[in-house]
Design an enzyme around this catalytic site. Structure first.
Site, mmCIF file in Angstrom:
data_model
loop_
_atom_site.group_PDB
_atom_site.id
_atom_site.type_symbol
_atom_site.label_atom_id
_atom_site.label_comp_id
_atom_site.label_asym_id
_atom_site.label_seq_id
_atom_site.Cartn_x
_atom_site.Cartn_y
_atom_site.Cartn_z
ATOM 1 N N ARG A 91 0.695 -1.239 -0.226
ATOM 2 C CA ARG A 91 -0.249 -0.102 -0.094
ATOM 3 C C ARG A 91 1.083 1.496 -0.221
ATOM 4 N NH1 ARG A 91 -4.440 -0.013 2.189
ATOM 5 N NH2 ARG A 91 -4.502 -1.775 4.537
ATOM 6 N N TYR A 92 1.632 1.297 0.505
ATOM 7 C CA TYR A 92 2.218 2.263 1.184
ATOM 8 C C TYR A 92 4.345 2.577 -0.097
ATOM 9 C CZ TYR A 92 0.543 3.369 5.066
ATOM 10 O OH TYR A 92 -0.728 3.526 6.237
ATOM 11 N N ARG A 95 7.113 0.182 2.030
ATOM 12 C CA ARG A 95 7.325 -0.857 2.879
ATOM 13 C C ARG A 95 6.242 -1.673 2.108
ATOM 14 N NH1 ARG A 95 5.860 3.851 4.082
ATOM 15 N NH2 ARG A 95 4.239 4.038 6.037
ATOM 16 N N CYS A 104 -3.189 -18.841 14.369
ATOM 17 C CA CYS A 104 -2.766 -17.282 15.770
ATOM 18 C C CYS A 104 -2.901 -18.331 17.102
ATOM 19 C CB CYS A 104 -3.883 -16.432 15.312
ATOM 20 S SG CYS A 104 -3.338 -14.995 14.391
ATOM 21 N N CYS A 108 -8.396 -13.616 18.142
ATOM 22 C CA CYS A 108 -9.069 -11.847 18.405
ATOM 23 C C CYS A 108 -10.627 -12.678 18.289
ATOM 24 C CB CYS A 108 -8.088 -11.179 18.508
ATOM 25 S SG CYS A 108 -6.134 -11.774 18.902
ATOM 26 N N CYS A 111 -10.610 -8.840 15.046
ATOM 27 C CA CYS A 111 -9.780 -9.681 14.410
ATOM 28 C C CYS A 111 -9.617 -8.410 12.825
ATOM 29 C CB CYS A 111 -8.888 -10.625 14.157
ATOM 30 S SG CYS A 111 -7.396 -10.524 12.856
ATOM 31 N N ARG A 113 -8.302 -9.783 10.159
ATOM 32 C CA ARG A 113 -8.926 -10.378 9.610
ATOM 33 C C ARG A 113 -9.463 -11.338 9.664
ATOM 34 N NH1 ARG A 113 -2.930 -8.482 9.048
ATOM 35 N NH2 ARG A 113 -2.701 -6.991 7.669
ATOM 36 N N ASP A 271 -10.860 -1.255 13.466
ATOM 37 C CA ASP A 271 -11.253 -1.135 11.970
ATOM 38 C C ASP A 271 -12.730 -1.657 11.959
ATOM 39 O OD1 ASP A 271 -9.209 -0.213 10.939
ATOM 40 O OD2 ASP A 271 -8.368 -2.383 10.941
ATOM 41 N N ASP A 308 -7.114 3.916 10.119
ATOM 42 C CA ASP A 308 -6.573 3.258 8.727
ATOM 43 C C ASP A 308 -8.064 3.230 8.416
ATOM 44 O OD1 ASP A 308 -4.956 1.954 7.138
ATOM 45 O OD2 ASP A 308 -4.252 0.072 8.567
ATOM 46 N N LYS A 315 -2.998 4.517 6.804
ATOM 47 C CA LYS A 315 -3.487 5.035 8.635
ATOM 48 C C LYS A 315 -3.393 6.653 8.652
ATOM 49 C CE LYS A 315 -0.457 0.984 9.954
ATOM 50 N NZ LYS A 315 -0.288 0.311 8.715
HETATM 51 C C1 LIG Z 1 0.693 -0.782 8.852
HETATM 52 C C2 LIG Z 1 0.966 -0.941 7.192
HETATM 53 C C3 LIG Z 1 2.122 -0.842 7.053
HETATM 54 C C4 LIG Z 1 3.150 -0.726 8.182
HETATM 55 O O1 LIG Z 1 3.022 0.530 8.511
HETATM 56 P P1 LIG Z 1 3.832 2.248 8.874
HETATM 57 O O2 LIG Z 1 3.216 2.963 9.186
HETATM 58 O O3 LIG Z 1 5.194 2.077 8.632
HETATM 59 O O4 LIG Z 1 3.893 1.084 10.647
HETATM 60 C C5 LIG Z 1 3.077 -1.184 5.683
HETATM 61 N N1 LIG Z 1 2.096 -2.260 5.301
HETATM 62 C C6 LIG Z 1 0.354 -1.746 5.392
HETATM 63 C C7 LIG Z 1 -0.293 -2.527 4.486
HETATM 64 C C8 LIG Z 1 0.068 -1.773 6.621
HETATM 65 O O5 LIG Z 1 -1.506 -2.232 6.711
HETATM 66 S S1 SF4 Z 2 -5.905 -10.216 16.193
HETATM 67 FE FE1 SF4 Z 2 -5.989 -11.618 14.473
HETATM 68 S S2 SF4 Z 2 -3.858 -11.883 13.132
HETATM 69 FE FE2 SF4 Z 2 -3.487 -10.792 15.654
HETATM 70 S S3 SF4 Z 2 -3.375 -12.427 17.246
HETATM 71 FE FE3 SF4 Z 2 -6.031 -11.928 16.915
HETATM 72 S S4 SF4 Z 2 -6.532 -12.975 16.087
HETATM 73 FE FE4 SF4 Z 2 -4.494 -13.763 15.032
#
Ligand SMILES: *Cc1c(COP(=O)(O)O)cnc(C)c1O
Ligand code: SF4
Length: 374
Positions: A91-92, A95, A104, A108, A111, A113, A271, A308, A315
């Site tokens: 996305r960025y 990174r 996991c 959670c 979560c 995801r 989220d 986010d 973010k």
């Molecule tokens: C959060 C995130 C990162 C890392 O972001 P930082 O602000 O550098 O910690 C990188 N890629 C994705 C898709 C993210 O959601």
């Molecule tokens: S937040 Fe989601 S990915 Fe992270 S430990 Fe919990 S269940 Fe696993």
């Protein structure tokens, strides 16, 4: 089997198992939830529960409220559409997220995801190879966040091979590992694992604690092992209704984290993920938490409060209003006690190039009109 694997093997994975521990629960209602969103709780984490309605239980025990969707979607951050290959989210500019596992130690309930963790969706060897190949052919990626699921649910050997694969790529400067294991299965942080991780510096670990009661002596020992290996530690929390949406709870959490050598990094607005609506708090709750921290405790204990952005905008940090307004050279600022203070902004008179600011506040109005954002 290593000890941590035995702990994981004895995790509670069905409401029926849970009812042996908590006889009063509605097993059938919980089963309907667990069919959609799998449950798994380590015995260690379950032992932290004092009552079924407490902040620990809320994080791990299926709740029929998860089936109320309120029109929320399963992937509000549009991660799937930003995945050039199935296990990378890019996305960025510099990174990327590398999702290496969907398992996991605990699922959670909040979560982000939820659509993936603990489901039939799994990450194959082939997908991890594709992920590495993408990162390798994308030289602008200099920081890789290894996440999941929880990367530390993989064996030490597999973790070693993923990290060495990343380290072989010359443009990858920083590796970050995101894991909740220190919180949900601290026994996972073995000397052997730590010796694997430390081979790949600069490597950071971001943990995920939500409540001060999670910082048990075992968790603090696991964090100490990582810190002793020279691994800088950060923490990412999510604001959760009924868990930590209270400035006093966050203050305590972040103080204890700092004492365990963990820098609170992010505090996320929850989220808008299908199945987590009952955890959502209004933005003001988060601002209030930040106001309760800033100035009242060490600046090191104050995380960035971020949203986010739905749709995949990334973010966005949110700050309480501390810059009140400008009157000529005087800028009115608000301190942590809520008192107004005058700052005499003398840059212009000292020949600074910022003379244009001496007049009206220069607000940049280049953002799209709200209607365009929809
Ligand atoms: C959060 C995130 C990162 C890392 O972001 P930082 O602000 O550098 O910690 C990188 N890629 C994705 C898709 C993210 O959601
Ligand atoms: S937040 Fe989601 S990915 Fe992270 S430990 Fe919990 S269940 Fe696993």
């Amino acid at each position: 089997m290593e000890l941590w694997q035995e702990f994981l093997a004895s995790a509670i994975r069905t409401p029926a198992q849970l009812s042996r521990r908590f006889p009063g629960i509605d097993v059938e209602a919980m089963e309907r939830v667990a069919e959609v969103y799998p449950m798994c709780v380590t015995p260690y984490y379950l032992d932290l529960i004092r009552q079924l309605s407490d902040p620990i239980a809320k994080q791990c025990i299926p709740d029929p409220a998860e089936l109320d969707s309120f029109g929320l979607v399963s992937d509000p951050l549009a991660e799937e559409s930003m995945s050039p290959v199935p296990c990378v989210v890019h996305r960025y500019p510099d990174r990327a997220l590398f999702l290496v596992s969907t398992q996991c130690a605990m699922y959670c309930r909040f979560c982000t995801r939820k659509r993936k963790v603990g489901t039939d969706w799994s990450v194959s060897e082939e997908m991890r190879r594709e992920g590495l190949a993408y990162i390798e052919r994308t030289p602008e990626i200099r920081d890789v966040v290894v996440s999941g699921g929880d990367p530390l649910m993989l064996s030490d050997g597999l973790i070693d091979s993923i990290l060495s694969g990343l380290r072989r790529i010359p443009h990858v400067e920083v590796i970050r590992v995101g894991t909740r294991a220190p919180c949900t299965l601290p026994q996972r942080i073995t000397p052997r694992l730590v010796n694997t991780l430390r081979k790949y510096h600069p490597l950071y670990v971001n943990t995920h604690f939500e409540h001060p009661r999670e910082l048990t002596p075992e968790a603090v020992r696991a964090l100490a092992r990582l810190a002793d290996a020279g691994i800088p530690l950060g923490n990412q929390s999510v604001l959760l209704r009924g868990v930590n949406d209270d400035p006093a709870v966050f203050l305590e959490l972040n103080r204890r984290l700092l004492a365990a050598r963990v820098k609170p990094y992010y505090m996320f607005q929850a989220d808008l993920v299908d199945g987590t609506a009952h955890f959502c708090t209004p933005i003001e709750t988060g601002l209030n938490v930040i106001r309760g921290l800033r100035g009242h405790t060490s600046g090191m204990a104050v995380p960035h409060f971020v949203i986010d952005s739905p749709g995949g905008g990334g973010k966005i940090p949110i700050l309480p209003e501390e810059y009140v307004r400008r009157e000529g050279r005087q800028v009115i600022l608000r301190n942590f006690r809520g008192h107004l203070h005058l700052y005499n902004d003398r840059a212009a008179e000292m020949g600074s190039v910022y003379e244009e600011f001496a007049g009206v506040p220069a607000l940049v109005e280049e953002f799209e009109p709200l209607a365009a954002i929809g």
